[in-house]
Design an enzyme around this catalytic site. Sequence first.
Site, PDB file in Angstrom:
ATOM      1  N   SER A  71     -13.626 -64.677 -61.449  1.00  0.00           N
ATOM      2  CA  SER A  71     -12.885 -65.508 -62.379  1.00  0.00           C
ATOM      3  C   SER A  71     -13.642 -65.840 -63.666  1.00  0.00           C
ATOM      4  CB  SER A  71     -12.495 -66.826 -61.701  1.00  0.00           C
ATOM      5  OG  SER A  71     -13.644 -67.630 -61.461  1.00  0.00           O
TER       6      SER A  71
ATOM      7  N   LYS B  73     -17.798 -72.241 -69.299  1.00  0.00           N
ATOM      8  CA  LYS B  73     -16.550 -71.901 -68.604  1.00  0.00           C
ATOM      9  C   LYS B  73     -15.599 -73.100 -68.631  1.00  0.00           C
ATOM     10  CE  LYS B  73     -14.963 -69.846 -64.203  1.00  0.00           C
ATOM     11  NZ  LYS B  73     -15.350 -69.426 -62.819  1.00  0.00           N
TER      12      LYS B  73
ATOM     13  N   SER C 199     -17.119 -64.926 -58.127  1.00  0.00           N
ATOM     14  CA  SER C 199     -16.643 -65.105 -59.509  1.00  0.00           C
ATOM     15  C   SER C 199     -17.726 -65.125 -60.582  1.00  0.00           C
ATOM     16  CB  SER C 199     -15.838 -66.403 -59.620  1.00  0.00           C
ATOM     17  OG  SER C 199     -14.564 -66.240 -59.057  1.00  0.00           O
TER      18      SER C 199
END
Lengths: 496, 95
Positions: free
Chosen positions: A159, A79, A183
Amino acid sequence: MMSDLNKLTIAAARDGLRAGDFTATELTEACLTAVEGAGALNAFVHHTPDIARQQAAAADARIGAGDAPAMCGIPLGIKDLFCTKGVPSQAASAILKGFRPEYESTVTQNLFDAGAVMLGKLNMDEFAMGSSNETSTYGNVVNPWRRGTDTADLTPGGSSGGSAAAVAADLCLAATGTDTGGSIRQPAAFVGITGLKPTYGRCSRWGIVAFASSLDQAGPMTRDVRDSAIMLGAMCGHDPKDSTSADLPVPDFEAALSGDIRGKTIGIPREYRMDGMPAAIEKLWADGADMLRDAGAKIVDISLPHTKYALPAYYVIAPAEASSNLARYDGVRFGHRAKLAQGDGITEMYEKTRAEGFGKEVQRRVMIGTYVLSAGFYDAYYNRARKVRTLIKQDFDSVFAEGVDAILTPATPSAAFELGSMADADPVQMYLNDVFTVTVNLAGLPGIAVPAGLDKDGLPLGLQLIGRPWGEADLLNTAFSLERAAGFMAKPAKWW
Amino acid sequence: MSIDTATAAKVAKLARIKVDPDDLPALAQEFNTILGFIEQLNAVDVTGVEPMTSVTPQRLKRRDDVVTDGNQQKAILANAPDAREGFFAVPKVME
């Protein structure tokens, strides 16, 4: 076989690598090819094939020498929130354009020390603020799943939307995620994969771009529960560089996966039964409880009375912490600085830089945070929210004290929705996506989303299990039992 | 509590984010929607409840008070938009 290496689980790849069935280099090439062909998903936003090939070669040497931890040679996506040395790390924000950290986050360092391979950086909501991956400076991530033959693009959730899409589409074997209000778990549920948020303090936050420091926690996003157990073991551990990282021994999470949950007590919280919950999710939840009962667990109704106040408390605490954490983006030390007009001073530099660099949702949250912390409102908003947070944690403490081992809830209030469909909704409507997950962050507990079924349009739905603090091993075992009973095997049909 | 455009402007100033005056009414409206949602917290009886400071009660670790890091000027300045002579450079702060 060779052409499908990118579809393997971590466990299968580990076993195949150790047996010499294929090399880490071959595995990595299969993933790099898959990534190259998946531009339409917009999951990978910074590609690092050179690093991947070097790491794979090193992994092959290590495997050959017989010194190979479980993650050795496993290709991952990282990420964009994780700082990776010399590689763009932007938190999907324009304000960090061009930023190349001079250091490595502890979690990625731990993974690399274990021999893992980085394919590149993954798209996400800007500063991890969002539930649909529509706030990214890189543009939307597209969910590999579609509603039957409907070609409308769906959200992968957020997210950690890039992480979710990349794992579901077999671009990498697993990915790192972070979870501040849901998330990891919400996007995992939206794409039919497993996502684990560990206990607060299990993974070091050092080198992860901060959103809300008292809530943020990194975790694995994987194809199945076993892979989450393996990857968590490599990610976590005490780190002197994060004062909130726990100095506790790391259990062998994989060894805990017996699938035997006889005698365990599973709580079903009545406050999670919401008005207007889709029938498919209601049914999935009931089916999940039946599966755990059939496996020998005792199912009990429980009450977590302050549940409805979790989201409002979160939307005070998280923006407050964000406004403080994001004060560092001032155009001085790193990232973007606005072009200044004649006569502009340092205040204009700050204001223009932050207006240009932050997207709308980030600006909104920074300003809400600023407001709730400002003189005259600190007690009314921020302190009250922190008191409610104490009550939310006490709700969980009480049920665990009464002997509940884990709590079963839906992971999300709906299946994946269409990208753009929330564009005209007020911000609060988007926040409701985290209604089942946010309590877990406020209480610092471990939570895992497990894919458990499909809705009438063929989209995946997930269930969430919530465990006791530091009880990831037990939680993973309960999730393992649920996974076996649910038998979720569906994959998105490739269209990209 | 209702936020008017003057309060929205003040918050934007405190947050050091430039907001076009034309955008202030919409911003104030968004704040009011979010704060309206947050107002639910007023329904909770928090009498005698301590505000949470740490989700897992723990004593912070101590270490010897010695320098453990440093001499990294080049690395620290490497990402600066404007660095000169070993310093971060910014527009003039004082006349």
